[in-house]
Design an enzyme around this catalytic site. Structure first.
Site, PDB file in Angstrom:
ATOM      1  N   ASN A  86      35.550  43.241  59.570  1.00 31.64           N
ATOM      2  CA  ASN A  86      35.616  44.369  60.498  1.00 31.64           C
ATOM      3  C   ASN A  86      36.655  44.187  61.603  1.00 31.64           C
ATOM      4  O   ASN A  86      37.167  45.172  62.133  1.00 31.64           O
ATOM      5  CB  ASN A  86      34.238  44.583  61.127  1.00 31.64           C
ATOM      6  CG  ASN A  86      34.293  45.471  62.351  1.00 31.64           C
ATOM      7  OD1 ASN A  86      34.378  46.686  62.259  1.00 31.64           O
ATOM      8  ND2 ASN A  86      34.258  44.861  63.534  1.00 31.64           N
ATOM      9  N   TYR A 148      49.499  50.470  61.831  1.00 36.74           N
ATOM     10  CA  TYR A 148      48.039  50.518  61.647  1.00 36.74           C
ATOM     11  C   TYR A 148      47.712  51.221  60.337  1.00 36.74           C
ATOM     12  O   TYR A 148      46.870  50.755  59.555  1.00 36.74           O
ATOM     13  CB  TYR A 148      47.379  51.231  62.830  1.00 36.74           C
ATOM     14  CG  TYR A 148      45.861  51.249  62.758  1.00 36.74           C
ATOM     15  CD1 TYR A 148      45.127  50.147  63.178  1.00 36.74           C
ATOM     16  CD2 TYR A 148      45.179  52.357  62.275  1.00 36.74           C
ATOM     17  CE1 TYR A 148      43.734  50.150  63.106  1.00 36.74           C
ATOM     18  CE2 TYR A 148      43.793  52.365  62.202  1.00 36.74           C
ATOM     19  CZ  TYR A 148      43.085  51.265  62.623  1.00 36.74           C
ATOM     20  OH  TYR A 148      41.702  51.270  62.552  1.00 36.74           O
ATOM     21  N   LYS A 152      45.820  49.508  57.037  1.00 34.21           N
ATOM     22  CA  LYS A 152      44.596  50.059  56.456  1.00 34.21           C
ATOM     23  C   LYS A 152      44.825  50.554  55.027  1.00 34.21           C
ATOM     24  O   LYS A 152      43.907  50.524  54.203  1.00 34.21           O
ATOM     25  CB  LYS A 152      44.055  51.175  57.339  1.00 34.21           C
ATOM     26  CG  LYS A 152      43.560  50.687  58.699  1.00 34.21           C
ATOM     27  CD  LYS A 152      42.499  49.608  58.565  1.00 34.21           C
ATOM     28  CE  LYS A 152      41.953  49.156  59.910  1.00 34.21           C
ATOM     29  NZ  LYS A 152      40.930  48.088  59.769  1.00 34.21           N
TER      30      LYS A 152
END
Length: 264
Positions: A86, A148, A152
């Site tokens: 996470n 980012y 991802k």
């Protein structure tokens, strides 16, 4: 699952994962940089849920610290049955004009650490014939909003590839891709969210509950909420030129701010 190891457990979605897993009677290993905050959380979890909460303070961008967490995943003592990757951070900067060292740290945290820990967990779990890996991605991985999004997108494809390799072993791999979620992420990064539509926000409790439910069912791609399922489907079907235009349309953010969800 027995014991679950959660990275970025001191704040945001990681904190919610820790609470939901503990209240479901799983022992937890809590990983983040802030040992004091983790110790306080561990005491709360043990008192409230009656489980064992182990503190493992580590900076996952540091190779030595990352190896300590990897070693915990390899351990046969209180073996980890669920890994939740996470920990993450959002860089509030443009790539070309931004700080390259910060970009490298984000890459280490959201790509290299996920790869290393998944490798160690998958090997140990496969040897036992059971286990699950849950990687936290984002709907941002389907658009083009800086590195980012790139990180991802890597997490999503990596998890899919891992799920293929682990098929039939008793070990599963799931990636959860939430949209805007109410956590400390935006506030700590000094990100102005006033222009974000209210309908787009998800609650951390719902995101985590949906992700864990999908892990139990062996789902590979987990997208919490019907509205983000629809958004994700549209993004996958849309021409990439339109997706890039959407990414370029996003409002500029204050220079120099960094939002970190791995710890305080």
């Amino acid at each position: 699952m027995g014991t679950a190891l959660v990275t970025g457990a001191s704040a945001g979605l990681g904190l919610e994962f820790a609470w939901q897993l503990a209240t479901a009677r799983h022992d937890v290993v809590l990983v983040a940089r802030d040992e004091q905050r983790l110790t306080r959380l561990a005491s709360q979890l043990e008192a409230a849920a009656g489980v064992r909460a182990e503190v493992l303070a580590a900076d996952l961008t540091d190779r030595g610290d990352l190896e300590r967490v990897a070693a915990r995943l390899r351990s046969d003592e209180r073996p980890v049955g669920l890994l939740v990757n996470n920990a993450g951070m959002g860089l509030n900067q443009s790539f070309v004009d931004g700080d390259l060292a910060a970009e490298e740290r984000a890459l280490d945290l959201m790509v290299r650490a996920v790869m290393v820990l998944s490798h160690e967990a998958a090997g140990a779990m496969r040897a036992r014939g059971r286990g699950a890996i849950l990687n936290v991605g984002s709907v941002a991985g389907l658009i083009a909003t800086g590195t980012y999004s790139a990180h991802k997108a890597w997490v999503r494809v990596f998890t899919e590839a891992l799920s293929v390799e682990l098929k039939g072993t008793g070990v599963t791999a799931t990636v959860v891709a939430p949209g805007f979620t109410r956590t400390e992420f935006h506030e700590r990064g000094r990100i102005d969210t006033a222009h974000y539509p209210e309908v787009g926000w998800l609650d951390a409790e719902d995101v985590v509950a949906a992700a864990l439910a999908d892990v139990r069912r062996g789902v590979v791609l987990s997208t919490p909420s019907l509205r983000y399922k629809a958004v994700s489907a549209l993004l996958r079907l849309a021409p990439r030129s339109a997706v890039r235009a959407f990414g370029g349309y996003r409002r500029a953010l204050p220079d120099g701010a960094q939002a970190q969800t791995d710890e305080s």
